[in-house]
Design an enzyme around this catalytic site. Sequence first.
Site, PDB file in Angstrom:
ATOM      1  N   PRO A   2       0.886  -1.446  -0.048  1.00  0.00           N
ATOM      2  CA  PRO A   2       0.007  -0.062  -0.040  1.00  0.00           C
ATOM      3  C   PRO A   2       0.951   1.291   0.074  1.00  0.00           C
ATOM      4  O   PRO A   2       1.789   1.141   0.800  1.00  0.00           O
ATOM      5  CB  PRO A   2      -0.792  -0.122   1.319  1.00  0.00           C
ATOM      6  CG  PRO A   2      -0.890  -1.399   1.766  1.00  0.00           C
ATOM      7  CD  PRO A   2       0.479  -2.125   1.194  1.00  0.00           C
ATOM      8  N   GLU A   3       0.461   2.171  -0.802  1.00  0.00           N
ATOM      9  CA  GLU A   3       1.211   3.384  -0.904  1.00  0.00           C
ATOM     10  C   GLU A   3       0.017   4.656  -0.961  1.00  0.00           C
ATOM     11  O   GLU A   3      -0.857   4.326  -0.529  1.00  0.00           O
ATOM     12  CB  GLU A   3       2.036   3.608  -2.241  1.00  0.00           C
ATOM     13  CG  GLU A   3       3.077   2.365  -2.268  1.00  0.00           C
ATOM     14  CD  GLU A   3       3.765   2.500  -3.665  1.00  0.00           C
ATOM     15  OE1 GLU A   3       3.847   3.408  -4.514  1.00  0.00           O
ATOM     16  OE2 GLU A   3       4.333   1.420  -3.951  1.00  0.00           O
ATOM     17  N   LYS A  54       1.977   8.358   3.332  1.00  0.00           N
ATOM     18  CA  LYS A  54       1.910   6.516   3.605  1.00  0.00           C
ATOM     19  C   LYS A  54       1.392   6.354   4.985  1.00  0.00           C
ATOM     20  O   LYS A  54       1.478   5.346   5.621  1.00  0.00           O
ATOM     21  CB  LYS A  54       3.249   6.021   3.439  1.00  0.00           C
ATOM     22  CG  LYS A  54       3.653   5.910   1.916  1.00  0.00           C
ATOM     23  CD  LYS A  54       4.760   4.924   2.115  1.00  0.00           C
ATOM     24  CE  LYS A  54       5.431   4.458   0.513  1.00  0.00           C
ATOM     25  NZ  LYS A  54       6.307   3.533   0.575  1.00  0.00           N
ATOM     26  N   ASN A 176       7.358   1.691  -4.563  1.00  0.00           N
ATOM     27  CA  ASN A 176       8.028   1.166  -5.726  1.00  0.00           C
ATOM     28  C   ASN A 176       7.201   0.904  -6.798  1.00  0.00           C
ATOM     29  O   ASN A 176       7.579   1.424  -7.983  1.00  0.00           O
ATOM     30  CB  ASN A 176       8.460  -0.591  -5.213  1.00  0.00           C
ATOM     31  CG  ASN A 176       9.562  -0.675  -4.447  1.00  0.00           C
ATOM     32  OD1 ASN A 176      10.614   0.103  -4.441  1.00  0.00           O
ATOM     33  ND2 ASN A 176       9.468  -1.460  -3.361  1.00  0.00           N
TER      34      ASN A 176
END
Length: 313
Positions: A2-3, A54, A176
């Site tokens: 999760p971002e 985040k 990422n």
Amino acid sequence: MPEGPELHLASRFVNEACGGLVFGGCVEKSPISRNPEVPFESSAYRISASARGKELRLTLSPLPGAQPPQEPLALVFRFGMSGSFQLVPRDMLPPHAHLRFYTAPPGPRLALCFVDIRRFGHWDLGGEWQPGRGPCVLLEYEQFRENVLQNLADKAFDRPICEALLDQRFFNGIGNYLRAEILYRLRIPPFEKARTVLEALQQRRPGDPGPLAPKGGKSHKKKSKGLQQGPEDRTEDPPPPSKAPSRTRRARRGLPEQTTAQQPKGTSLQQDPEAPPVTEKRRGGGNQYSQTPQTPKMKPDTPPLEPEGTSAS
């Protein structure tokens, strides 16, 4: 993992799913979780959420008259690799529900659960955003941009852009998969020096898309002739020249035979019947037009030829 966008969607889910619900009782923590206990208990409270980069902040707000008297409590969650929130019936708790908030009676008993299969997620009491994280890319864009451009001299921007994008001091919420999408869509080489990519933004003029605009927007593919011209300008290519129809074909079609007056321009009849027929090529290597040879006439003073091997009787 999760971002930023996933944390933002999780906060929207909590606000929409729990906006009309009243929670009550204490907050339960899974015995296998190493995160801190949540010392909160109230007979009636509501839950709201907000996200920044985040991180997600969950606020527990007691209703007026709730017992025991309690101040609002805020928790800040970081989802790790697999964290998420789920709202489920109380008797159907999912596996790995490491923190649980129960609704108060009457009505169906539900549980808001923080589910984390890999247990890399974390929560902190107090509601303070983690220090050192930059402004949120989604909700604080102007502050985010200012923070990056004012700190381009930092050694973090000596690294390749693919590494610098993971620095949460400047790119809070990017991880990422987002850095890969960003560099791919903008066609930026991932190992280009971060400062080289970003410093041109300082001189950007209004209306200028800047260096982060997609490169190679013009297609190198040649457009077809039909796309370059409008329907009214489009003309069909003339058909290739075909051979003149023969006399048999003309007769079959019922067309008049070609007369001398209809001979193609540039050809003429031979005056001397003994002269060989003359042919003329059309310019560009097209069809050849030839005169039908005339049968030579015998001269009157020439005796007829006798067959070989015979004698006159």
